[in-house]
Design an enzyme around this catalytic site. Sequence first.
Site, PDB file in Angstrom:
ATOM      1  N   CYS A 148     -19.855   0.800  -1.980  1.00 32.77           N
ATOM      2  CA  CYS A 148     -20.024   0.211  -3.308  1.00 32.77           C
ATOM      3  C   CYS A 148     -21.349   0.483  -3.994  1.00 32.77           C
ATOM      4  O   CYS A 148     -21.358   1.043  -5.082  1.00 32.77           O
ATOM      5  CB  CYS A 148     -19.720  -1.268  -3.219  1.00 32.77           C
ATOM      6  SG  CYS A 148     -17.959  -1.487  -2.882  1.00 32.77           S
ATOM      7  N   ASP A 177       0.861  -1.182   0.000  1.00 27.10           N
ATOM      8  CA  ASP A 177       0.000   0.000   0.000  1.00 27.10           C
ATOM      9  C   ASP A 177       0.891   1.224   0.000  1.00 27.10           C
ATOM     10  O   ASP A 177       2.021   1.187   0.506  1.00 27.10           O
ATOM     11  CB  ASP A 177      -0.909   0.008   1.238  1.00 27.10           C
ATOM     12  CG  ASP A 177      -2.204   0.767   0.999  1.00 27.10           C
ATOM     13  OD1 ASP A 177      -3.281   0.141   0.929  1.00 27.10           O
ATOM     14  OD2 ASP A 177      -2.138   2.017   0.860  1.00 27.10           O
TER      15      ASP A 177
HETATM   16  P1  NAD Z   1     -10.236   0.797   0.385  1.00 24.24           P
HETATM   17  O1  NAD Z   1     -10.382   2.272   0.250  1.00 24.24           O
HETATM   18  O2  NAD Z   1     -10.614   0.141   1.670  1.00 24.24           O
HETATM   19  O3  NAD Z   1      -8.726   0.388   0.094  1.00 24.24           O
HETATM   20  C1  NAD Z   1      -8.014   0.858  -1.005  1.00 24.24           C
HETATM   21  C2  NAD Z   1      -6.529   0.873  -0.626  1.00 24.24           C
HETATM   22  O4  NAD Z   1      -5.760   1.164  -1.795  1.00 24.24           O
HETATM   23  C3  NAD Z   1      -6.170   1.938   0.409  1.00 24.24           C
HETATM   24  O5  NAD Z   1      -5.503   1.343   1.498  1.00 24.24           O
HETATM   25  C4  NAD Z   1      -5.251   2.901  -0.361  1.00 24.24           C
HETATM   26  O6  NAD Z   1      -4.248   3.485   0.439  1.00 24.24           O
HETATM   27  C5  NAD Z   1      -4.664   1.976  -1.400  1.00 24.24           C
HETATM   28  N1  NAD Z   1      -4.102   2.659  -2.576  1.00 24.24           N
HETATM   29  C6  NAD Z   1      -4.590   3.729  -3.251  1.00 24.24           C
HETATM   30  N2  NAD Z   1      -3.775   4.022  -4.279  1.00 24.24           N
HETATM   31  C7  NAD Z   1      -2.767   3.120  -4.270  1.00 24.24           C
HETATM   32  C8  NAD Z   1      -1.632   2.905  -5.095  1.00 24.24           C
HETATM   33  N3  NAD Z   1      -1.395   3.676  -6.154  1.00 24.24           N
HETATM   34  N4  NAD Z   1      -0.803   1.882  -4.796  1.00 24.24           N
HETATM   35  C9  NAD Z   1      -1.040   1.095  -3.721  1.00 24.24           C
HETATM   36  N5  NAD Z   1      -2.101   1.251  -2.901  1.00 24.24           N
HETATM   37  C10 NAD Z   1      -2.957   2.249  -3.174  1.00 24.24           C
HETATM   38  O7  NAD Z   1     -11.047   0.162  -0.824  1.00 24.24           O
HETATM   39  P2  NAD Z   1     -11.869  -1.211  -0.843  1.00 24.24           P
HETATM   40  O8  NAD Z   1     -13.149  -1.045  -0.112  1.00 24.24           O
HETATM   41  O9  NAD Z   1     -10.961  -2.318  -0.489  1.00 24.24           O
HETATM   42  O10 NAD Z   1     -12.234  -1.305  -2.393  1.00 24.24           O
HETATM   43  C11 NAD Z   1     -11.249  -1.525  -3.362  1.00 24.24           C
HETATM   44  C12 NAD Z   1     -11.929  -1.809  -4.693  1.00 24.24           C
HETATM   45  O11 NAD Z   1     -12.658  -3.033  -4.598  1.00 24.24           O
HETATM   46  C13 NAD Z   1     -12.945  -0.756  -5.133  1.00 24.24           C
HETATM   47  O12 NAD Z   1     -12.911  -0.660  -6.529  1.00 24.24           O
HETATM   48  C14 NAD Z   1     -14.271  -1.326  -4.691  1.00 24.24           C
HETATM   49  O13 NAD Z   1     -15.342  -0.880  -5.465  1.00 24.24           O
HETATM   50  C15 NAD Z   1     -14.048  -2.810  -4.910  1.00 24.24           C
HETATM   51  N6  NAD Z   1     -14.831  -3.697  -4.038  1.00 24.24           N
HETATM   52  C16 NAD Z   1     -14.986  -3.374  -2.719  1.00 24.24           C
HETATM   53  C17 NAD Z   1     -15.696  -4.241  -1.883  1.00 24.24           C
HETATM   54  C18 NAD Z   1     -15.925  -3.910  -0.426  1.00 24.24           C
HETATM   55  O14 NAD Z   1     -16.705  -4.599   0.207  1.00 24.24           O
HETATM   56  N7  NAD Z   1     -15.280  -2.897   0.137  1.00 24.24           N
HETATM   57  C19 NAD Z   1     -16.211  -5.433  -2.399  1.00 24.24           C
HETATM   58  C20 NAD Z   1     -16.006  -5.737  -3.750  1.00 24.24           C
HETATM   59  C21 NAD Z   1     -15.311  -4.849  -4.562  1.00 24.24           C
HETATM   60  C1  UGA Z   2     -22.071  -5.200  -1.597  1.00 23.93           C
HETATM   61  C2  UGA Z   2     -22.414  -6.512  -2.334  1.00 23.93           C
HETATM   62  O1  UGA Z   2     -23.340  -7.262  -1.543  1.00 23.93           O
HETATM   63  C3  UGA Z   2     -21.151  -7.335  -2.588  1.00 23.93           C
HETATM   64  O2  UGA Z   2     -21.497  -8.484  -3.373  1.00 23.93           O
HETATM   65  C4  UGA Z   2     -20.144  -6.485  -3.355  1.00 23.93           C
HETATM   66  O3  UGA Z   2     -18.949  -7.186  -3.535  1.00 23.93           O
HETATM   67  C5  UGA Z   2     -19.872  -5.211  -2.586  1.00 23.93           C
HETATM   68  O4  UGA Z   2     -21.114  -4.493  -2.355  1.00 23.93           O
HETATM   69  C6  UGA Z   2     -18.984  -4.312  -3.349  1.00 23.93           C
HETATM   70  O5  UGA Z   2     -18.984  -4.294  -4.555  1.00 23.93           O
HETATM   71  O6  UGA Z   2     -18.273  -3.600  -2.649  1.00 23.93           O
HETATM   72  P1  UGA Z   2     -21.528  -4.525   0.923  1.00 23.93           P
HETATM   73  O7  UGA Z   2     -21.755  -3.137   0.434  1.00 23.93           O
HETATM   74  O8  UGA Z   2     -20.305  -4.804   1.691  1.00 23.93           O
HETATM   75  O9  UGA Z   2     -21.544  -5.543  -0.318  1.00 23.93           O
HETATM   76  O10 UGA Z   2     -22.753  -4.967   1.863  1.00 23.93           O
HETATM   77  P2  UGA Z   2     -24.248  -5.468   1.588  1.00 23.93           P
HETATM   78  O11 UGA Z   2     -24.531  -6.545   2.544  1.00 23.93           O
HETATM   79  O12 UGA Z   2     -24.515  -5.732   0.167  1.00 23.93           O
HETATM   80  O13 UGA Z   2     -25.099  -4.189   2.048  1.00 23.93           O
HETATM   81  C7  UGA Z   2     -25.067  -2.982   1.314  1.00 23.93           C
HETATM   82  C8  UGA Z   2     -26.103  -2.009   1.868  1.00 23.93           C
HETATM   83  O14 UGA Z   2     -27.420  -2.448   1.547  1.00 23.93           O
HETATM   84  C9  UGA Z   2     -26.064  -1.873   3.397  1.00 23.93           C
HETATM   85  O15 UGA Z   2     -26.256  -0.510   3.733  1.00 23.93           O
HETATM   86  C10 UGA Z   2     -27.243  -2.706   3.863  1.00 23.93           C
HETATM   87  O16 UGA Z   2     -27.771  -2.268   5.089  1.00 23.93           O
HETATM   88  C11 UGA Z   2     -28.222  -2.466   2.717  1.00 23.93           C
HETATM   89  N1  UGA Z   2     -29.233  -3.537   2.559  1.00 23.93           N
HETATM   90  C12 UGA Z   2     -28.835  -4.799   2.250  1.00 23.93           C
HETATM   91  C13 UGA Z   2     -30.578  -3.236   2.689  1.00 23.93           C
HETATM   92  O17 UGA Z   2     -30.963  -2.065   2.958  1.00 23.93           O
HETATM   93  N2  UGA Z   2     -31.497  -4.235   2.502  1.00 23.93           N
HETATM   94  C14 UGA Z   2     -31.141  -5.506   2.199  1.00 23.93           C
HETATM   95  O18 UGA Z   2     -32.033  -6.358   2.042  1.00 23.93           O
HETATM   96  C15 UGA Z   2     -29.774  -5.799   2.069  1.00 23.93           C
END
Ligand code: NAD
Ligand code: UGA
Length: 441
Positions: free
Chosen positions: A261, A31
């Site tokens: 997301c 990171d």
């Molecule tokens: P996050 O903000 O928690 O983490 C991102 C990390 O990347 C940070 O620690 C940041 O410092 C680091 N970073 C930024 N620029 C960088 C660089 N140039 N080199 C190295 N590190 C760098 O983000 P997240 O929630 O883990 O999400 C990451 C991606 O995955 C997003 O595109 C998101 O949409 C996707 N995603 C998130 C979730 C989720 O539940 N959070 C689930 C599925 C997909």
């Molecule tokens: C969501 C998707 O469920 C994941 O599959 C995906 O990978 C992720 O986004 C992403 O792309 O980051 P997440 O946002 O972590 O995951 O959590 P969820 O459980 O999906 O809930 C999302 C929001 O919807 C929360 O605010 C939750 O309270 C709300 N929610 C969920 C409702 O209001 N009603 C429901 O029936 C379910």
Amino acid sequence: MKNIAVIGVGYVGLVTSACFADLGNRVVALDINEERIEKLKNGILPIYEPGLGEVVERNVAAGRLSFTTSYKEAIKDAEFVFICVGTPSGVDGEADLQYVRQAAESIAEVMDHELIIINKSTVPVGTGDWVADIIRAKQPEEIPFAVVSCPEFLREGSALVDFMNPDRTVLGSLNLEAADKVAQLHLPLRAPIIVTDLRTAEMIKYASNAFLATKISFINEIANICEALGADVKEVAVGMGYDKRIGPHFLEAGVGYGGSCFPKDVLALKHMAMKEGLHPQLLEAVIDINNYQRQQVINKLRDLLGEDLSGRTIGLLGLAFKPNTDDMREAPSITIVKALLENGASVKAYDPVAMENAGRILKNITFCSNPYEVAEDSDALVIVTDWNEFKHLDMLRVRELMRQPIVVDGRNIYDPNLMQEMGFAYRGFGRGYNGTRIESC
Ligand code: NAD
Ligand code: UGA
């Protein structure tokens, strides 16, 4: 055992690193945030995710997982490089790809052997090709590489279980040999593997999130109609959910979806469509309904306390966007607190794990150390996050502590009849007329 580099140690990157290490691979997680890496080197997790600490600790101890801020160190032995950096909302909701660009450039600058670069960040359709162009342009000398899209579907709060037991693995690449190698890496997860082209894989991720968000807005619209007509949306959802074509999940009505997301991904998909001259009216409705649900909290409080909320003390239970996370990104609590403060109310709040993060965003509110402290002298309580610990509170004690026994249940965790029997003025979302069950017509 494969050598893997993971770029970005946020919710996705750290879980990806820990899980691939736990499957026996050697993972170097990188990171650019030095504080995050320093914490991880000292055994401190920069995020809250149930169970993650143990897996990180186990794999660091076994020598399979290490952390660095140096791209050179991360890439030097890697065969696979996962990009897991953030892709937040930019101008007009378009995904901001600055971190993906930086990551691609940094990889290109140090790579000295063939790599498979896998994009796990959620990125607009076409980004995989764009990443390949950046790497080609930035390489000091031409070294072969492949870009594969491998969108992540984990949820915060259950990220480890989701990562280890995915419903499917989606891989997008025109380089079938590279896709096959990435497929091999995912074989221990024993999920169906779909191999497609880059753009289709990128679209599968957006379409999946947008569909889930649509389900939530759909049930919220039904909840609002239920409320007007005296039906109970929770039972409606159960009745609908038994139909295999509909399914029981993501039909929980309330204050709507938040998080890092759904809000950004629905906006980004809408932006992609509009850029192509299309009119994504369903996505617009999904967003509008979701915004309206948050406003509904204020409407319900006005209904119970009178139009003027100034001078009232409103207690919030839950601040994180969902339970089992400390993530405050796009949490409904932020909009609700802002509206309450604008209306002159005072706000007290408690969340089991998100208060540190909330404190950076929410100013001028009082943070309490437990739900009963929130209840004390409050004119109304609002359930914003459905943490388990709120489901079995001593409600008689809560009632005694409150200035007025009023509850707006933004996650429908309580039984409306029981709450009324205990003397509360109770409003859920879509729970019959004013929260009252209709027994017969
Ligand atoms: P996050 O903000 O928690 O983490 C991102 C990390 O990347 C940070 O620690 C940041 O410092 C680091 N970073 C930024 N620029 C960088 C660089 N140039 N080199 C190295 N590190 C760098 O983000 P997240 O929630 O883990 O999400 C990451 C991606 O995955 C997003 O595109 C998101 O949409 C996707 N995603 C998130 C979730 C989720 O539940 N959070 C689930 C599925 C997909
Ligand atoms: C969501 C998707 O469920 C994941 O599959 C995906 O990978 C992720 O986004 C992403 O792309 O980051 P997440 O946002 O972590 O995951 O959590 P969820 O459980 O999906 O809930 C999302 C929001 O919807 C929360 O605010 C939750 O309270 C709300 N929610 C969920 C409702 O209001 N009603 C429901 O029936 C379910």
